[in-house]
Design a protein around this motif. Structure first.
Motif, PDB file in Angstrom:
ATOM      1  N   VAL A  74       4.167   2.823 -10.453  1.00 24.10           N
ATOM      2  CA  VAL A  74       5.456   3.995 -10.308  1.00 24.10           C
ATOM      3  C   VAL A  74       4.580   5.081 -10.392  1.00 24.10           C
ATOM      4  N   PHE A  75       3.745   5.406 -11.381  1.00 27.32           N
ATOM      5  CA  PHE A  75       2.659   6.529 -11.550  1.00 27.32           C
ATOM      6  C   PHE A  75       1.943   6.763 -10.245  1.00 27.32           C
ATOM      7  N   ALA A  76       1.251   5.839  -9.450  1.00 31.94           N
ATOM      8  CA  ALA A  76       0.604   6.357  -8.201  1.00 31.94           C
ATOM      9  C   ALA A  76       1.498   6.709  -7.284  1.00 31.94           C
ATOM     10  N   TRP A  77       2.765   5.957  -7.228  1.00 35.29           N
ATOM     11  CA  TRP A  77       3.834   6.181  -6.117  1.00 35.29           C
ATOM     12  C   TRP A  77       4.319   7.833  -6.248  1.00 35.29           C
ATOM     13  N   LEU A  78       4.437   7.945  -7.514  1.00 36.14           N
ATOM     14  CA  LEU A  78       4.862   9.334  -7.672  1.00 36.14           C
ATOM     15  C   LEU A  78       3.876  10.460  -7.325  1.00 36.14           C
ATOM     16  N   CYS A  79       2.544  10.158  -7.702  1.00 32.94           N
ATOM     17  CA  CYS A  79       1.531  11.189  -7.663  1.00 32.94           C
ATOM     18  C   CYS A  79       1.378  11.462  -6.048  1.00 32.94           C
ATOM     19  N   GLN A  80       1.647  10.266  -5.117  1.00 37.24           N
ATOM     20  CA  GLN A  80       1.467  10.039  -3.500  1.00 37.24           C
ATOM     21  C   GLN A  80       2.684  11.174  -3.174  1.00 37.24           C
ATOM     22  N   ALA A 128       6.284  -8.454 -11.888  1.00 38.94           N
ATOM     23  CA  ALA A 128       5.460  -8.845 -10.789  1.00 38.94           C
ATOM     24  C   ALA A 128       5.994  -8.593  -9.452  1.00 38.94           C
ATOM     25  N   GLY A 129       7.334  -9.084  -9.359  1.00 41.83           N
ATOM     26  CA  GLY A 129       7.819  -9.013  -7.980  1.00 41.83           C
ATOM     27  C   GLY A 129       8.199  -7.625  -7.679  1.00 41.83           C
ATOM     28  N   LEU A 130       8.535  -6.770  -8.596  1.00 45.50           N
ATOM     29  CA  LEU A 130       8.729  -5.372  -8.242  1.00 45.50           C
ATOM     30  C   LEU A 130       7.650  -4.771  -7.795  1.00 45.50           C
ATOM     31  N   CYS A 131       6.474  -4.815  -8.503  1.00 47.67           N
ATOM     32  CA  CYS A 131       5.188  -4.261  -8.194  1.00 47.67           C
ATOM     33  C   CYS A 131       4.999  -4.573  -6.614  1.00 47.67           C
ATOM     34  N   ASN A 132       5.186  -5.799  -6.191  1.00 50.05           N
ATOM     35  CA  ASN A 132       4.805  -6.139  -4.833  1.00 50.05           C
ATOM     36  C   ASN A 132       5.749  -5.501  -3.878  1.00 50.05           C
ATOM     37  N   ILE A 133       6.978  -5.498  -4.223  1.00 47.63           N
ATOM     38  CA  ILE A 133       7.951  -4.925  -3.263  1.00 47.63           C
ATOM     39  C   ILE A 133       7.901  -3.508  -3.126  1.00 47.63           C
ATOM     40  N   MET A 134       7.254  -2.796  -4.006  1.00 47.64           N
ATOM     41  CA  MET A 134       7.017  -1.123  -3.768  1.00 47.64           C
ATOM     42  C   MET A 134       6.361  -0.879  -2.670  1.00 47.64           C
ATOM     43  N   THR A 135       5.242  -1.520  -2.623  1.00 44.40           N
ATOM     44  CA  THR A 135       4.392  -1.119  -1.358  1.00 44.40           C
ATOM     45  C   THR A 135       4.133  -2.513  -0.561  1.00 44.40           C
ATOM     46  N   VAL A 178      -5.351   3.191 -14.174  1.00 45.55           N
ATOM     47  CA  VAL A 178      -5.384   3.898 -13.082  1.00 45.55           C
ATOM     48  C   VAL A 178      -6.184   4.970 -12.869  1.00 45.55           C
ATOM     49  N   SER A 179      -6.463   5.630 -13.759  1.00 41.11           N
ATOM     50  CA  SER A 179      -7.191   6.733 -13.979  1.00 41.11           C
ATOM     51  C   SER A 179      -8.527   6.331 -13.984  1.00 41.11           C
ATOM     52  N   GLN A 180      -8.968   5.117 -14.351  1.00 40.31           N
ATOM     53  CA  GLN A 180     -10.484   4.585 -14.235  1.00 40.31           C
ATOM     54  C   GLN A 180     -10.741   4.237 -12.861  1.00 40.31           C
ATOM     55  N   TYR A 181      -9.790   3.651 -12.135  1.00 42.70           N
ATOM     56  CA  TYR A 181     -10.223   2.970 -10.914  1.00 42.70           C
ATOM     57  C   TYR A 181      -9.481   3.727  -9.801  1.00 42.70           C
ATOM     58  N   GLN A 182      -9.032   4.940  -9.990  1.00 42.32           N
ATOM     59  CA  GLN A 182      -8.306   5.712  -9.112  1.00 42.32           C
ATOM     60  C   GLN A 182      -7.292   5.138  -7.917  1.00 42.32           C
ATOM     61  N   LEU A 183      -6.836   3.877  -8.445  1.00 40.96           N
ATOM     62  CA  LEU A 183      -5.986   3.303  -7.673  1.00 40.96           C
ATOM     63  C   LEU A 183      -4.935   2.687  -8.579  1.00 40.96           C
ATOM     64  N   ALA A 184      -3.824   2.078  -8.009  1.00 40.61           N
ATOM     65  CA  ALA A 184      -2.940   1.406  -8.584  1.00 40.61           C
ATOM     66  C   ALA A 184      -2.659  -0.069  -7.707  1.00 40.61           C
ATOM     67  N   SER A 185      -2.890  -0.956  -8.252  1.00 41.56           N
ATOM     68  CA  SER A 185      -2.897  -2.367  -7.396  1.00 41.56           C
ATOM     69  C   SER A 185      -1.607  -3.209  -7.961  1.00 41.56           C
ATOM     70  N   PRO A 186      -0.888  -3.807  -7.213  1.00 44.99           N
ATOM     71  CA  PRO A 186       0.487  -4.596  -7.599  1.00 44.99           C
ATOM     72  C   PRO A 186      -0.250  -5.702  -8.198  1.00 44.99           C
ATOM     73  N   ASN A 194      13.000 -11.225   1.802  1.00 44.59           N
ATOM     74  CA  ASN A 194      11.322 -10.593   1.554  1.00 44.59           C
ATOM     75  C   ASN A 194      10.976 -11.834   0.510  1.00 44.59           C
ATOM     76  N   PRO A 195       9.922 -12.647   0.613  1.00 50.55           N
ATOM     77  CA  PRO A 195       9.474 -13.418  -0.370  1.00 50.55           C
ATOM     78  C   PRO A 195       9.158 -12.742  -1.830  1.00 50.55           C
ATOM     79  N   TYR A 196       8.868 -11.477  -1.723  1.00 52.33           N
ATOM     80  CA  TYR A 196       8.439 -10.831  -3.019  1.00 52.33           C
ATOM     81  C   TYR A 196       9.704 -10.718  -3.875  1.00 52.33           C
ATOM     82  N   TRP A 197      10.860 -10.673  -3.301  1.00 52.02           N
ATOM     83  CA  TRP A 197      12.029 -10.613  -4.070  1.00 52.02           C
ATOM     84  C   TRP A 197      12.423 -11.999  -4.674  1.00 52.02           C
TER      85      TRP A 197
END
Lengths: 353, 342
Positions: A96-102, A149-156, A250-258, B313-316
């Motif tokens: 969410v942080f990285a998304w908002l930053c973007q 974990a599911g939400l993380c993947n759905i975001m992007t 995130v600040s260490q690796y400069q990216l957010a990964s799901p 979507n399978p992520y859901w």
């Protein structure tokens, strides 16, 4: 006399064997990985392999997020509960942080605060489940971790989000800043947090009441404590710390990964380190210091095998094996202590006769 | 007068037959299951697809075969008040051992299966020794075993291969193919085996002395010990049992995929445990049964297959399987509160 007392206290301390193991491991790794045995000059020990700047920064960076998670989890474990969704929470707040930053043009400090508040809300969700609805915390938080974990993947849809260095330069510098090329500043912050929590645990009324809640919650309630309220605080605290840990990652690796945080098994490593470090799995005893030493042992051990170029699958096996060995050492110690107590009580009884 | 007798008779009929069914834990699960089926039938009909058909049912049953063995093992352990996190890793290890013994070691298929089950049993025995003899917390001990079993799996996949790079092992053995994909009549072999296992373990749990002892142990360990039950021995057997069943899951996985896969059962890490708990086997032990575990599994997989049919979507799926677990916990909570108010 005084001196002997101190020595015996150190020897009897639960984390002493772990510290000894840690030091021995560091020395072995230092010597083997630097290639001194193969004819390199002695000075190579401090510049190559284990003690090289890049390797140390790698170890410390991983310890930062784990240290933050650990403060929350150790308190929860001592209070007789567990949260298996910390990695999920950290991962989701990071995304969410990285998304908002973007997407937005807010300053990163504001977004940081928003995400910490979000972490607090996730914590409230956990207390709702465990405290109000009385779900067993173990299984309820497994459910939540799957949701996160599911939400993380759905975001992007499974992609990483980069943090742009141009827009949030100071945030990225914070993660990269280090002293002397081997000690990240964030690690120092993590250590300060660890010390603060250890102080709260061992020196304040609140800290001591935690132990009572975890050991016997009925007795705690009867003696005027409010276990429910304490539990709510613990979950909140845990989630906020997890969120901060994720953001620092995130600040260490400069990216957010799901997937990097949620499926790395970090939370399990933290929990097993806590138990190795003497935190009782069902609550009532333990300390942050011991847990952190155990966490360092696990991390250094893994790193040791990596820098020695051991094949990956032996490393997987060995990380399990060292857990068993450490538990075994703990068992031997406990047996010895039990026998000593038994002997003391028997001799005491015969003297009174 | 007659009317009163009539109402009394009705009442007793209600008390005797209907109330036990309604208040039974499995009943609420069946309701959730039916609700899911109706939901997906309508949802897929709205999209012009068909959910409610025989092939879907077979798909659902087929998809729970692998998990079911893990669920039975996990369920028995949970009822006795303990748990095993290493099952999925041990199962994958078993699958690799089976494939390696056929392909690399040139052994006949049944010897491979025996070796696989034996080695899985040994891992289970190590788990059991750690937990019962040395009193390690089972969470950590089995977590360690998970990592060790994974490592052993990589190592075993290279023994006798010639190179030391771990990889999947392709097997093409007619017997294994039958185990994995064969059918007896229209019904896949795996489903039959699974149902037999559920039946046997269900009977073991409810109709035999051992089952009673397991229940008692989970309910109150101290009381069970005082009543003369050797709880360590039973726990030992249950840990070995859980690992051997994981090995069975590994055999089926190898048969199905046609290869000993390094990633086998990886997605089943928690689903065995989850299904058991969903099925009313409480986390503290002492309650639950195999029927509930079976329905729990059905719910989890109906959901997953249904989501596939309607094309979500399978992520859901990940999100909703967590939510379903929470819903199941909630029904448990409601039924417990009703019990308290009575």
């Amino acid at each position: 006399m005084q001196k002997r007392k101190i020595i015996s206290r150190i020897l009897r301390n639960k984390s002493t064997p772990l510290i000894v193991i840690l030091i021995i491991m560091c020395i072995i790794t230092m010597i083997v990985s630097s290639g001194v045995l193969k004819g390199e000059p002695l000075s190579a020990m401090f510049t190559r392999g284990f003690l090289s700047g890049g390797n140390l920064i790698g170890i410390f960076n991983k310890l930062v997020i784990q240290a933050f998670m650990m403060c929350g989890i150790v308190l929860l474990l001592i209070g007789g509960n567990i949260d298996l969704s910390v990695a999920g929470q950290a991962g989701l707040t990071a995304m969410v942080f990285a998304w908002l930053c973007q997407k937005t043009s807010l300053h990163w400090i504001i977004i940081f605060l928003i995400c910490v508040v979000m972490g607090a809300i996730l914590g409230l969700l956990n207390t709702l489940l465990v405290n109000r609805l009385k779900f067993p915390s173990f299984i309820a938080t497994i459910g939540m971790s799957s949701v996160y974990a599911g939400l993380c993947n759905i975001m992007t849809k499974g992609d990483n989000i980069q943090i742009s260095t141009a827009k949030h330069g100071s945030f990225v510098t914070m993660g990269r800043a280090n002293i002397g090329g081997w000690l990240p500043v964030l690690f120092l912050v993590a250590v300060i947090v660890l010390i603060a929590y250890q102080f709260i645990l061992s020196r304040t009324t609140f800290g001591r009441s935690l132990y009572m809640c975890g050991g016997n919650s009925t007795a705690a309630r009867l003696s005027g404590l409010k276990p429910d309220r304490i539990l709510r605080f613990l979950f909140l605290n845990n989630s906020i710390l997890a969120a901060i840990g994720g953001l620092l990652w995130v600040s260490q690796y400069q990216l957010a990964s799901p997937t990097a945080i949620t499926s790395s098994g970090m939370d399990f490593e933290v929990i097993s380190a806590s138990v190795l470090g003497g935190v009782a799995f069902h609550g009532g005893s333990g300390s942050i210091g011991g847990a952190f030493v155990a966490l360092m042992v696990l991390n250094v051990f893994e790193n040791m095998l990596h820098v020695m170029n051991v094949q990956d699958y032996y490393i997987v096996f060995a990380t399990g094996a060292i857990l068993v060995i450490a538990l075994g050492i703990d068992y031997i110690n406990a047996e010895r202590r039990r026998k000593a107590l038994l002997v003391a009580s028997i001799s005491g009884a015969s003297e009174t006769k | 007068m007659i009317k009163e007798a009539e109402t009394l008779r009705k009442e007793s009929f209600y008390r005797k037959y209907i109330r036990p069914i309604i208040t039974h834990k499995v009943f609420s699960l069946v309701i959730i299951l039916l609700a899911l089926v109706v939901l997906f039938s309508i949802w897929s009909a709205a999209q012009g697809k068909q959910f409610f058909k025989a092939s879907t049912l077979r798909n659902i049953l087929n998809s729970i075969v692998l998990t079911s063995f893990l669920t039975i093992g996990a369920g028995m352990l949970l009822i006795a008040g303990d748990m095993d996190l290493s099952q999925a890793a041990v199962g994958a290890f078993g699958g690799i051992v089976l494939a390696a013994s056929i392909v690399y070691w040139k052994l006949p298929w049944f010897v491979g299966i025996i070796i696989c089950l034996l080695l899985c049993g040994v891992l289970g025995a190590i788990n059991a020794i750690m937990v019962t003899r040395y009193r390690f917390p089972s969470f950590i001990a089995t977590l360690a075993m998970m990592s060790m079993a994974k490592g052993l799996m990589y190592i075993f996949s290279t023994i006798g291969k010639g190179s030391d790079v771990a990889s999947n092992i392709a097997v093409n053995n007619p017997y294994l193919n039958f185990i994995g994909k064969g059918t007896i009549g229209p019904v896949p072999f795996g489903i039959i085996v699974m149902l037999v296992f559920f039946l046997v373990y269900g009977i073991l749990l409810t109709k035999t002395k051992i089952g009673l002892k397991i229940m008692l142990m989970g309910g109150n360990k101290a009381a069970a010990n005082l009543a003369g039950i050797n709880s360590k021995k039973i726990l030992f057997a249950l840990f070995v049992n859980a690992s051997v069943l994981a090995g069975v899951a590994g055999i089926f996985s190898t048969g199905r995929l046609g290869q000993g896969s390094l990633l086998a059962l990886q997605t089943n890490q928690f689903s065995g445990l989850t299904a058991a708990i969903l099925g009313g086997i409480s986390f503290g032990g002492g309650s639950g049964g195999m029927g509930g575990a079976f329905v729990g599994l059905l719910i989890l997989n109906t959901f997953q297959i249904g989501m596939g049919v309607v094309g979500v979507n399978p992520y859901w799926v990940n999100v909703f399987s967590g939510v379903i677990l929470l819903i199941a916990l909630a029904t448990d909570f409601i039924s417990r509160r009703r019990l308290r108010s009575v």
